[in-house]
Design an enzyme around this catalytic site. Structure first.
Site: not given
Ligand code: NAD
Length: 302
Positions: A66-67, A100, A175, A250
């Site tokens: 999740l975000p 994260t 991390k 972030k």
């Molecule tokens: P993203 O925004 O693409 O995905 C998050 C998903 O969560 C979305 O599809 C959203 O609709 C869903 N969501 C939000 N609230 C919700 C709820 N209450 N119930 C169900 N679904 C819900 O983000 P991402 O890039 O996939 O990143 C996810 C996590 O991974 C974050 O914490 C980010 O910091 C971490 N991360 C991302 C990357 C990257 O390169 N994108 C790399 C390492 C870590």
């Protein structure tokens, strides 16, 4: 019988991770608020359900991606109006949060879980969207040793390097330390390359020299920020894709928050956070959606 996993949060990262669990032989109950995300998950073989609560019925594992920390806390603990998943997860299941978030958020969910006799580990990832799709993520896990061993059953379907950093919250702490160091050496590498160029050096030659000298580091070796020096990296593709400035900001924010809690001095990390923030807003254009190696443009005189 196939082990059953509930997967909540099927975004850029979670979508690929859930698909790899299906490929790994797990039965995946998937939920996301976004219909685009659930449609893709269905195509990838997940069993799409209508709520997060429905997803956790009779599962062996729960995985969330999740975000941010407040969303993770409200999904698990509830928000006053909606009950949290901790009220519905079977107490034989192991919970893994791969988002994260701050170590304090992870520990809060861990404590709330153990009050309901549930087991929780934090398992944030290193590696971006491509690694999530390829199943080559690195996981940094915080949790009890037995839970770590059990977590590996699902994590090996999504990643190739899996570490136990310590107890609950330690995965998140590892991390943010790693990403703070990444920000520092990327900014330092961009700064050194620009100094070289401003003093008449060819950045490719300077990179070659530093790679064999004491300035060698991961940013220089794998992710050169100067356009034209290295093929196949975001700097040679107008800084598209890769790891976005917004995500680095972030993570640096989480590092600053952790440093306040532990009263640690982090002058290099604080400088890096300010540099990336200045860069994001420089030249009147929001660069948040560019790869973080675009910090090179902050130093460029052109
Ligand atoms: P993203 O925004 O693409 O995905 C998050 C998903 O969560 C979305 O599809 C959203 O609709 C869903 N969501 C939000 N609230 C919700 C709820 N209450 N119930 C169900 N679904 C819900 O983000 P991402 O890039 O996939 O990143 C996810 C996590 O991974 C974050 O914490 C980010 O910091 C971490 N991360 C991302 C990357 C990257 O390169 N994108 C790399 C390492 C870590």
């Amino acid at each position: 019988m196939a082990k059953r996993v509930a997967f909540v949060g099927l975004g850029n990262m979670g979508g690929g991770m859930a698909a790899n669990l299906v490929k790994g032989g797990f039965e995946v109950n998937a939920f996301d608020l976004s219909e685009t995300a659930t449609a893709q998950a269905k195509e990838n073989g997940c069993n799409v359900v209508s709520s997060a609560i429905a997803a956790v019925a009779e599962v062996d594992f729960v995985v969330t991606m999740l975000p941010n920390g407040s969303i993770v806390e409200s999904v698990y603990i509830g928000d006053g109006k909606t009950p949290g998943l901790l009220d519905a997860i079977p107490n034989t299941a192991l919970i893994l949060d791969c988002s994260t978030i701050a170590p304090t958020n992870a520990r809060a969910v861990g404590v709330a879980a153990s009050e309901k006799s549930l087991r929780f580990v934090d398992a944030p990832v290193s590696g971006g969207v491509a690694a999530a799709a390829a199943g080559t993520l690195a996981f940094m896990v915080g949790g009890a040793e037995d839970d770590f061993e059990e977590a590996k059953l699902v994590l090996t379907a999504m990643g190739s390097n899996i570490f136990r950093a310590g107890d609950v919250g330690a995965g998140q702490a590892a991390k943010i330390c790693n990403n703070m160091l990444l920000a520092v050496h990327m900014a330092g590498t961009a700064e050194a390359l620009q100094l070289g160029v401003d003093n008449g050096l060819d950045p490719a030659v300077l990179s070659e020299i530093m790679l064999k000298s004491s300035g060698c580091n991961w940013s220089l070796e794998k992710y050169n920020p100067m356009p034209g020096v290295m093929e196949g990296v975001p700097s040679s593709n107008n800084y598209e894709g890769g790891f976005l400035v917004n995500l680095m900001l972030k993570d640096l924010g989480l590092a600053m928050e952790a440093s306040l809690n532990s009263q640690s001095s982090v002058p290099m990390g604080a400088a890096a956070r300010n540099l990336f923030n200045l860069h994001k807003h420089s030249s009147g254009e929001d660069k948040g959606d560019k790869d973080f190696s675009s910090i090179q443009q902050f130093y460029s005189k052109t």
